[in-house]
Scaffold this active site. Structure first.
Site, PDB file in Angstrom:
ATOM      1  N   LYS A 138      23.166   7.308  22.208  1.00 16.06           N
ATOM      2  CA  LYS A 138      21.816   7.265  21.612  1.00 16.06           C
ATOM      3  C   LYS A 138      21.389   5.827  21.315  1.00 16.06           C
ATOM      4  CE  LYS A 138      22.739   9.639  17.893  1.00 16.06           C
ATOM      5  NZ  LYS A 138      24.157  10.013  17.975  1.00 16.06           N
ATOM      6  N   ARG A 197      19.071  14.902  11.716  1.00 14.71           N
ATOM      7  CA  ARG A 197      20.392  15.437  12.051  1.00 14.71           C
ATOM      8  C   ARG A 197      20.641  16.793  11.414  1.00 14.71           C
ATOM      9  NH1 ARG A 197      25.227  11.352  13.107  1.00 14.71           N
ATOM     10  NH2 ARG A 197      24.011   9.560  13.680  1.00 14.71           N
ATOM     11  N   ARG A 246      35.230   1.802  20.944  1.00 10.81           N
ATOM     12  CA  ARG A 246      34.215   1.091  20.165  1.00 10.81           C
ATOM     13  C   ARG A 246      34.820   0.449  18.917  1.00 10.81           C
ATOM     14  NH1 ARG A 246      28.775   4.146  18.293  1.00 10.81           N
ATOM     15  NH2 ARG A 246      30.153   5.130  16.777  1.00 10.81           N
ATOM     16  N   ARG A 301      34.521   1.045  15.594  1.00  8.54           N
ATOM     17  CA  ARG A 301      33.848   0.873  14.304  1.00  8.54           C
ATOM     18  C   ARG A 301      34.737   1.513  13.249  1.00  8.54           C
ATOM     19  NH1 ARG A 301      28.105   3.285  14.826  1.00  8.54           N
ATOM     20  NH2 ARG A 301      28.999   4.990  13.624  1.00  8.54           N
ATOM     21  N   ARG A 316      33.296  13.981  12.498  1.00  7.95           N
ATOM     22  CA  ARG A 316      31.884  13.783  12.843  1.00  7.95           C
ATOM     23  C   ARG A 316      31.442  14.725  13.949  1.00  7.95           C
ATOM     24  NH1 ARG A 316      32.618   8.026  13.969  1.00  7.95           N
ATOM     25  NH2 ARG A 316      30.522   7.928  14.837  1.00  7.95           N
TER      26      ARG A 316
HETATM   27  P1  ADP Z   1      27.112   8.113  15.332  1.00  9.85           P
HETATM   28  O1  ADP Z   1      25.926   8.652  16.078  1.00  9.85           O
HETATM   29  O2  ADP Z   1      28.160   7.512  16.242  1.00  9.85           O
HETATM   30  O3  ADP Z   1      27.675   9.078  14.342  1.00  9.85           O
HETATM   31  P2  ADP Z   1      25.428   6.594  13.513  1.00  9.85           P
HETATM   32  O4  ADP Z   1      25.389   5.135  13.338  1.00  9.85           O
HETATM   33  O5  ADP Z   1      24.205   7.250  14.033  1.00  9.85           O
HETATM   34  O6  ADP Z   1      26.669   6.842  14.501  1.00  9.85           O
HETATM   35  O7  ADP Z   1      25.818   7.317  12.136  1.00  9.85           O
HETATM   36  C1  ADP Z   1      26.920   6.887  11.355  1.00  9.85           C
HETATM   37  C2  ADP Z   1      26.998   7.646  10.020  1.00  9.85           C
HETATM   38  O8  ADP Z   1      25.801   7.414   9.244  1.00  9.85           O
HETATM   39  C3  ADP Z   1      27.081   9.170  10.131  1.00  9.85           C
HETATM   40  O9  ADP Z   1      28.400   9.618  10.332  1.00  9.85           O
HETATM   41  C4  ADP Z   1      26.500   9.598   8.755  1.00  9.85           C
HETATM   42  O10 ADP Z   1      27.445   9.469   7.738  1.00  9.85           O
HETATM   43  C5  ADP Z   1      25.408   8.583   8.516  1.00  9.85           C
HETATM   44  N1  ADP Z   1      24.089   9.054   9.036  1.00  9.85           N
HETATM   45  C6  ADP Z   1      23.414   8.546  10.093  1.00  9.85           C
HETATM   46  N2  ADP Z   1      22.254   9.207  10.293  1.00  9.85           N
HETATM   47  C7  ADP Z   1      22.192  10.168   9.335  1.00  9.85           C
HETATM   48  C8  ADP Z   1      21.254  11.199   9.000  1.00  9.85           C
HETATM   49  N3  ADP Z   1      20.113  11.392   9.689  1.00  9.85           N
HETATM   50  N4  ADP Z   1      21.530  12.007   7.948  1.00  9.85           N
HETATM   51  C9  ADP Z   1      22.647  11.841   7.227  1.00  9.85           C
HETATM   52  N5  ADP Z   1      23.567  10.907   7.482  1.00  9.85           N
HETATM   53  C10 ADP Z   1      23.356  10.069   8.524  1.00  9.85           C
END
Ligand code: ADP
Length: 189
Positions: free
Chosen positions: A15, A92, A131, A133, A144
């Site tokens: 994404k 999400r 990755r 992270r 996740r």
């Molecule tokens: P990935 O798509 O690899 O999980 P992101 O950077 O999009 O990586 O998200 C990392 C973390 O940030 C998630 O595991 C969650 O804890 C938090 N997060 C991101 N977007 C949301 C959202 N829309 N609602 C709640 N938590 C979020």
């Protein structure tokens, strides 16, 4: 008029990569909720302090917090942007999707496409192990993925019923995925 494109897909589906490419190519403003949260954690803001425990355990940050942040972003950019916005990592959950609809309807913004990057779990696990992270440890990745399955996947049906969902095979090379995305949304871009 403002319009919004959403990227949906599991962690590691690409994404962020695709949203960045698309925003560069077509002048969209790219909003990554994950980046925004990590930035707040780093700066130890109130939001960052509240969010960090959830992120560190692979859980979602509570809806009310996220919805507030996104609502504020749209209020601010509605007046200042002539634009096109890509949302990467939001919504999400179903409550987030409903809240987004309310926010953008109130502002007269159209949701034009929901791009769904479909990637196998094996591919996700292999990508995230590279990755590196902090929240990409094998255990947290499984958390996740579970969270994604339970809380985010229902949105696929939600947007498909609204005829907005555009599904793309995200297992392929980024350039191929990008070519398909631009083809799919070309008319609106
Ligand atoms: P990935 O798509 O690899 O999980 P992101 O950077 O999009 O990586 O998200 C990392 C973390 O940030 C998630 O595991 C969650 O804890 C938090 N997060 C991101 N977007 C949301 C959202 N829309 N609602 C709640 N938590 C979020």
């Amino acid at each position: 008029m403002l319009n919004v494109i959403i990227f949906l897909g599991s962690p590691g589906s690409g994404k962020g990569t695709q949203a960045a490419k698309l925003s560069n190519a077509f002048n969209y403003k790219h909003i990554s909720i994950g980046d925004m949260l990590r930035n707040n954690v780093e700066r130890k803001t109130e939001l960052g302090l509240k969010a960090s425990g959830f992120i560190d355990s692979g859980a979602l940050v509570p809806d009310d917090l996220i919805i507030q942040v996104v609502g504020k972003f749209f209020e601010d950019s509605a007046s200042s942007s002539d634009g096109k916005i890509i949302l990467d990592g939001f919504p999400r959950t179903e409550p987030q999707a409903l809240a987004l609809e309310k926010i953008i309807n109130n502002l007269g913004i159209a949701l034009t496409s929901v791009i769904y990057l479909n990637v196998t779990d094996d591919e996700v696990i292999s990508r995230l192990s590279e990755r590196g992270r902090e929240d990409d440890s094998p255990e947290l990745v499984l958390n996740r993925l579970n969270v994604y399955r339970n809380q985010t996947e229902p949105l696929l049906k939600y947007y498909s019923q609204k005829n907005l969902l555009k599904e793309i095979d995200g297992n392929r090379f980024p350039d191929l995925v990008f070519a398909e995305i631009t083809e799919l949304i070309g008319v609106e871009a």
